[in-house]
Design an enzyme around this catalytic site. Structure first.
Site, PDB file in Angstrom:
ATOM      1  N   SER A  34       0.814  -1.218   0.000  1.00 34.36           N
ATOM      2  CA  SER A  34       0.000   0.000   0.000  1.00 34.36           C
ATOM      3  C   SER A  34       0.844   1.263   0.000  1.00 34.36           C
ATOM      4  O   SER A  34       0.544   2.231  -0.699  1.00 34.36           O
ATOM      5  CB  SER A  34      -0.925   0.004   1.215  1.00 34.36           C
ATOM      6  OG  SER A  34      -1.859  -1.060   1.141  1.00 34.36           O
ATOM      7  N   GLU A  55       4.811  -0.558  14.639  1.00 35.57           N
ATOM      8  CA  GLU A  55       5.347   0.708  14.125  1.00 35.57           C
ATOM      9  C   GLU A  55       6.373   1.338  15.060  1.00 35.57           C
ATOM     10  O   GLU A  55       7.378   1.913  14.604  1.00 35.57           O
ATOM     11  CB  GLU A  55       4.205   1.690  13.858  1.00 35.57           C
ATOM     12  CG  GLU A  55       3.305   1.309  12.696  1.00 35.57           C
ATOM     13  CD  GLU A  55       2.247   0.276  13.059  1.00 35.57           C
ATOM     14  OE1 GLU A  55       1.502  -0.148  12.166  1.00 35.57           O
ATOM     15  OE2 GLU A  55       2.163  -0.110  14.261  1.00 35.57           O
ATOM     16  N   HIS A 106      -1.484   7.498   2.798  1.00 32.84           N
ATOM     17  CA  HIS A 106      -2.878   7.410   3.234  1.00 32.84           C
ATOM     18  C   HIS A 106      -3.208   8.457   4.299  1.00 32.84           C
ATOM     19  O   HIS A 106      -3.859   8.175   5.302  1.00 32.84           O
ATOM     20  CB  HIS A 106      -3.194   6.006   3.746  1.00 32.84           C
ATOM     21  CG  HIS A 106      -3.177   4.951   2.680  1.00 32.84           C
ATOM     22  ND1 HIS A 106      -2.045   4.668   1.949  1.00 32.84           N
ATOM     23  CD2 HIS A 106      -4.152   4.129   2.214  1.00 32.84           C
ATOM     24  CE1 HIS A 106      -2.309   3.696   1.082  1.00 32.84           C
ATOM     25  NE2 HIS A 106      -3.580   3.360   1.212  1.00 32.84           N
TER      26      HIS A 106
END
Length: 304
Positions: A34, A55, A106
């Site tokens: 993505s 993360e 995003h």
């Protein structure tokens, strides 16, 4: 004209960077397809690390690699990169002034149907607040590719905000990205539209709809912001309208307001952005209309 997402440019830039610089490494948090960081793996799998859905750990590993002399690109969705991993970015990357480039895709409500949980509208504010962090929001494929390559050779931590949706190309073939320097796209009078990211396209559409043509500026760097250009705009226009796909708190509008306030200019300021609210699930164009950040909203803000 075909629309291309700025995240596509990120992948293409990484492919070139890995071929030209052996010190560049790329990390991702289970979203390589993505974010397009997976393109780096096609060049050299040994320099692409999928860190899984962790993360914070990814940012810490990126910091370690940078401390060892590498130039580390760390990627995820903006919500996760800046939200879930904020502490690690602040303490392990920002405080130590390491060569980590956080490139988050995003961002904003253009994520659309993914809804409020994924529509990060606070990331610019969060990253602006970290001392020494540079913040870049490119408007199209060409600018995004150049920006990613530029931060690779810019010392210290950088944040590059990338989008999910395809956007029209507005920069010319001979365009040269310059960190910290806004770009005047259209010359006008009375009103200056200062836009960033995909809001540049909305500002240009607003330009076409306005009888009295405004000046349109692409402010691709939010920090360090081009204060000299903002002061020039204030001296030659009655009103500045900032246009951002981000909360009006802490983003482009706030950065411009700070410059105007310190300069003591009488120029009016109107901020077009997300008005201290969360987004919701929906098609991007419908959300832009509902949250009053489309071209028509910019025209109305300028007229008001």
């Amino acid at each position: 004209m075909a629309k291309i997402a700025t995240r596509i440019a990120y992948g293409d830039a990484l492919k070139e960077l890995l071929q030209e610089n052996p010190n560049i490494v790329v990390l991702d948090a289970d979203l390589a397809g993505s974010t397009k960081s997976g393109e780096a793996k096609k060049v050299d799998p040994s320099r692409h690390f999928d860190m899984g859905i962790a993360e914070g750990n990814m940012m810490s590993v990126a910091a370690g690699l940078a401390a060892s002399g590498k130039i580390a690109f760390a990627s995820s969705f903006a919500m996760f990169a800046t939200g879930r991993a904020y502490e690690q970015i602040r303490n392990s990357i920002g405080y130590t002034n390491l060569n980590v480039k956080v490139c988050a895709s995003h961002a904003g409500i253009s994520v659309g149907e993914d809804g409020a949980s994924h529509q990060c509208i606070e990331d610019i504010s969060l990253m602006r607040g970290i001392p020494g962090m540079k913040v870049i929001v490119p408007c199209d494929y060409n600018e995004a590719k150049q920006a990613v390559k530029a931060v690779a050779y810019t010392d210290g931590p950088c944040y590059v905000r990338l989008g999910r949706s395809g956007v029209e190309t507005v920069t010319s073939d001979d365009y040269k990205f310059e960190l910290g320097k806004g770009v005047v796209l259209k010359e006008g009078s009375k009103v200056a539209l200062v836009a960033t990211g995909l809001m540049v396209q909305e500002a240009l559409e607003a330009y076409d709809k306005m009888e009295v043509k405004p000046t349109v500026v692409n402010m691709h760097t939010i920090k360090p912001i081009d204060a000299d250009l903002i002061k020039q705009l204030a001296a030659n226009h009655d009103t500045i309208v900032t246009c951002e796909e981000h909360s009006i708190i802490g983003g482009l509008g706030s950065a411009v307001a700070e410059v105007l306030a310190e300069a003591g200019t009488p120029c009016k300021l109107v901020r077009v952005g997300i008005q201290d609210t969360f987004g919701e699930s929906g098609k991007p164009n419908e959300l832009f209309e509902k949250y009053h950040i489309d071209a028509d909203a910019i025209v109305q803000a300028a007229s008001k």
